[in-house]
Design an enzyme around this catalytic site. Structure first.
Site, short mmCIF file in Angstrom:
data_model
loop_
_atom_site.label_atom_id
_atom_site.label_comp_id
_atom_site.label_asym_id
_atom_site.label_seq_id
_atom_site.Cartn_x
_atom_site.Cartn_y
_atom_site.Cartn_z
CD GLU A 160 -2.28 49.00 12.12
OE1 GLU A 160 -3.05 48.58 13.00
OE2 GLU A 160 -1.87 48.29 11.18
CG ASN A 202 3.43 51.30 8.76
OD1 ASN A 202 3.51 51.62 7.58
ND2 ASN A 202 3.06 50.09 9.16
CG HIS A 238 -3.23 46.09 4.26
ND1 HIS A 238 -2.46 45.01 3.91
CD2 HIS A 238 -2.69 46.58 5.40
CE1 HIS A 238 -1.49 44.83 4.81
NE2 HIS A 238 -1.61 45.78 5.72
CD GLU A 265 1.62 46.73 7.24
OE1 GLU A 265 0.51 46.17 7.29
OE2 GLU A 265 2.16 47.24 8.24
CG ASP A 267 -2.32 43.00 1.31
OD1 ASP A 267 -2.98 44.05 1.43
OD2 ASP A 267 -2.09 42.25 2.28
O1 G3I Z 1 1.88 31.97 16.05
C1 G3I Z 1 0.58 31.62 16.52
C2 G3I Z 1 0.41 30.14 16.51
O2 G3I Z 1 1.31 29.57 17.43
C3 G3I Z 1 -1.05 29.81 16.90
O3 G3I Z 1 -1.23 28.45 16.79
C4 G3I Z 1 -2.00 30.53 15.96
C5 G3I Z 1 -3.46 30.29 16.37
O4 G3I Z 1 -4.27 31.40 16.05
O5 G3I Z 1 -1.76 31.89 16.03
C6 G3I Z 1 -0.46 32.24 15.61
O6 G3I Z 1 -0.30 33.63 15.69
C7 G3I Z 1 -0.95 34.38 14.69
C8 G3I Z 1 0.10 35.19 13.95
O7 G3I Z 1 -0.51 36.06 13.02
C9 G3I Z 1 1.09 34.31 13.21
O8 G3I Z 1 0.45 33.59 12.22
C10 G3I Z 1 -1.95 35.30 15.37
O9 G3I Z 1 -2.99 34.55 15.93
C11 G3I Z 1 -2.50 36.28 14.35
O10 G3I Z 1 -3.29 37.25 15.04
C12 G3I Z 1 -1.38 36.99 13.65
O11 G3I Z 1 -1.92 37.85 12.67
C13 G3I Z 1 -1.07 38.88 12.22
C14 G3I Z 1 -1.75 40.21 12.41
O12 G3I Z 1 -0.92 41.24 11.91
C15 G3I Z 1 -2.03 40.49 13.88
O13 G3I Z 1 -2.68 41.70 14.04
C16 G3I Z 1 -0.79 38.66 10.75
O14 G3I Z 1 -0.02 37.47 10.59
C17 G3I Z 1 -0.02 39.84 10.18
O15 G3I Z 1 0.03 39.74 8.79
C18 G3I Z 1 -0.75 41.13 10.52
O16 G3I Z 1 0.04 42.20 10.05
C19 G3I Z 1 -0.53 43.50 10.22
C20 G3I Z 1 0.62 44.47 10.40
O17 G3I Z 1 1.45 44.06 11.45
C21 G3I Z 1 0.11 45.88 10.65
N1 G3I Z 1 -0.81 46.29 9.61
C22 G3I Z 1 -1.88 45.38 9.33
C23 G3I Z 1 -1.35 43.98 9.02
C24 G3I Z 1 -2.45 43.06 8.63
O18 G3I Z 1 -3.36 42.86 9.69
#
Ligand code: G3I
Length: 450
Positions: A160, A202, A238, A265, A267
């Site tokens: 990105e 990517n 997405h 990715e 969906d």
């Molecule tokens: O693990 C912590 C947890 O300990 C805490 O309690 C909780 C509270 O908010 O947060 C948890 O972490 C989160 C993590 O996902 C795991 O669930 C983060 O806050 C959250 O920001 C994170 O989001 C991820 C996101 O990327 C971050 O930008 C998504 O799961 C993940 O699906 C998403 O994936 C991205 C790709 O890497 C790149 N392309 C876009 C895609 C979707 O946004």
């Protein structure tokens, strides 16, 4: 009677009838339809993957679907910079290793996601800038790709980095502010660390010919022209409630540059069009011979980062949705792939001398820093240990070493084997690396064996 047995019975009857009529028949092997996503994709030389979280590995429904349907895994979060290097120079591979182990035990390949990204950086990296950030970023690429060396099918080396909207240019970020060459520096470092992995760029909002995808297209074309080691482009996909009419044409124009393309990715918002869009994306990939695989961003709807969009192929109980059938049918109807070799840029191994050892060094450098990869080759006798000596130019200093221990960090520096790589059979090679500030060594290193 299931479908396969019905087909078999029909073939048997046809053959019996033909033989009875006194004719000779030659039976071509029947192409069978895959009954799972992984089988259907594999029959066409492709993978079908899912983003996973190890926190779900104890959920029965999740694991049943995962192991039955997918033959590629990517860590949804656990190989990102904040997860793998939470403190500078202190690496944590617990989640990533667990995902790799699960994949290996279940005949699945692994996509690595993501070595460098402006988001999900650890706090310490967010507070760096300039050459300190550049050095830290390249060290991160080197260390993580080295740790997973030989286990990753494709790495998202950079994620990105392009801006949304009409500019077609780079996104502003702390990484971008280290200099426009940060992306190619990352690809060189990744290649040196894991020459066998495909190296991908990517991004999202690239689902058709638009300003952003064209900016990326121009970068890939430039990289190919200048020999920057890029092998693939990931299209995150997405998607909402419609699909660009030129989705396939866009994949095809990248493939024509000489890179593989992957849907990384996928969906799609649930609604009347969800199954159609999933099917269309799959058909587009199958129609492009360099589209080597599809990954959906989660297993069940309730595993998805998109929450109430219900954007995946299985409901929360693990039941197949209409979108699943659309994908499976498209996989079974599709064409094969044209496999492409990776093009490692590592130097060739020098011929071993009589006894002793030789060393060759490949350098990835940028203004203010470098990463060196050194290949040590035993001569005609086995080594019990080795020492490589190299001389740094004035102003240069070694800041980090892996798979060897360094003595000194400026001027003449000696690197000695660590416990696991001192013993080399005649002609056998091993590699170590070091990172530094300033300019890298200019001459061939010497090697002595004991
Ligand atoms: O693990 C912590 C947890 O300990 C805490 O309690 C909780 C509270 O908010 O947060 C948890 O972490 C989160 C993590 O996902 C795991 O669930 C983060 O806050 C959250 O920001 C994170 O989001 C991820 C996101 O990327 C971050 O930008 C998504 O799961 C993940 O699906 C998403 O994936 C991205 C790709 O890497 C790149 N392309 C876009 C895609 C979707 O946004």
């Amino acid at each position: 009677m299931n479908r396969a047995r019905t087909l078999k019975a029909m073939v048997t009857l046809a053959v019996a009838g033909t033989l009875a009529a006194g004719m000779t028949v030659i039976l071509a092997p029947a192409a069978s339809a895959g009954t799972t996503l992984r089988a259907a994709a594999a029959e066409k030389g492709r993978y079908f993957g899912a983003a996973v979280a190890t926190s779900k590995f104890s959920t029965g429904t999740y694991m049943t679907v995962l192991n039955r349907e997918f033959n590629s895994l990517v860590a949804e979060n656990e190989m990102k910079w904040d997860a793998t290097e939470p403190q500078q120079g202190r690496f944590n591979y617990t989640g990533g290793d667990r995902i790799v182990s699960h994949a290996q035990a279940n005949g699945m390949s692994v996509r690595g996601h993501a070595l460098l990204w402006h988001a999900q950086q650890p706090g310490w990296a967010q507070s760096l800038s300039g050459s300190a950030l550049r050095n830290a970023a390249i060290n991160h690429v080197t260390q993580v790709a080295t740790h997973f060396r030989g286990k990753i099918h494709s790495w998202d080396v950079v994620n990105e980095a392009f801006a949304d909207g009409g500019s077609g240019g780079r996104r502003d970020s702390n990484l971008q502010r280290t200099g426009n060459d940060w992306i190619e520096a990352a690809f060189h470092a990744a290649r040196a660390a894991d020459p066998g992995a495909k190296l991908c760029y990517n991004d999202y909002n690239t689902d058709g010919v638009n300003a952003k995808s064209t900016g990326i297209y121009n970068m890939v074309r430039d990289f190919k022209a200048r020999g920057v080691p890029i092998d693939c482009v990931g299209f995150q996909s997405h998607l909402g409630t419609s699909l660009a009419g030129d989705y396939q044409a866009n994949l095809q124009r990248f493939a024509a540059l000489g890179v593989d393309v992957q849907i990384t990715e996928l969906d799609v918002t649930q609604g009347s069009n969800q199954a159609n869009i999933f099917g269309s994306v799959t058909r587009a990939c199958m129609a492009v011979s360099r589209c080597t695989g599809i990954t959906v961003w989660g297993v069940r709807d309730c595993d998805s980062w998109r929450g109430s969009d219900n954007a995946l192929l299985f409901d929360c109980n693990g039941n197949k949705k209409p979108a699943y059938d659309a994908v499976l049918n498209a996989l079974n109807a599709g064409g094969g792939i044209t496999p492409s070799p990776t093009t490692p840029t590592n130097p060739t191994t020098p011929p071993p001398g009589p006894g002793g050892c030789t060393a060759s060094l490949s350098l990835n450098s940028w203004t203010g820093g470098f990463v060196a990869t050194v290949r040590v080759t035993a001569g005609s006798a086995a080594t019990n240990g080795w020492t490589v000596t190299t001389t740094l130019p004035s102003g240069a200093a070694v800041t980090n070493t892996w798979s060897a221990s360094a003595s000194g960090n400026t001027g003449t520096v000696q690197f000695t084997n660590v416990s696991y790589n001192g013993r080399l059979n005649p002609g056998q090679t091993t590699e170590f690396g070091f990172q530094g500030t300033g300019s890298g060594p200019g001459s061939t290193p010497t090697c002595t064996a004991n």
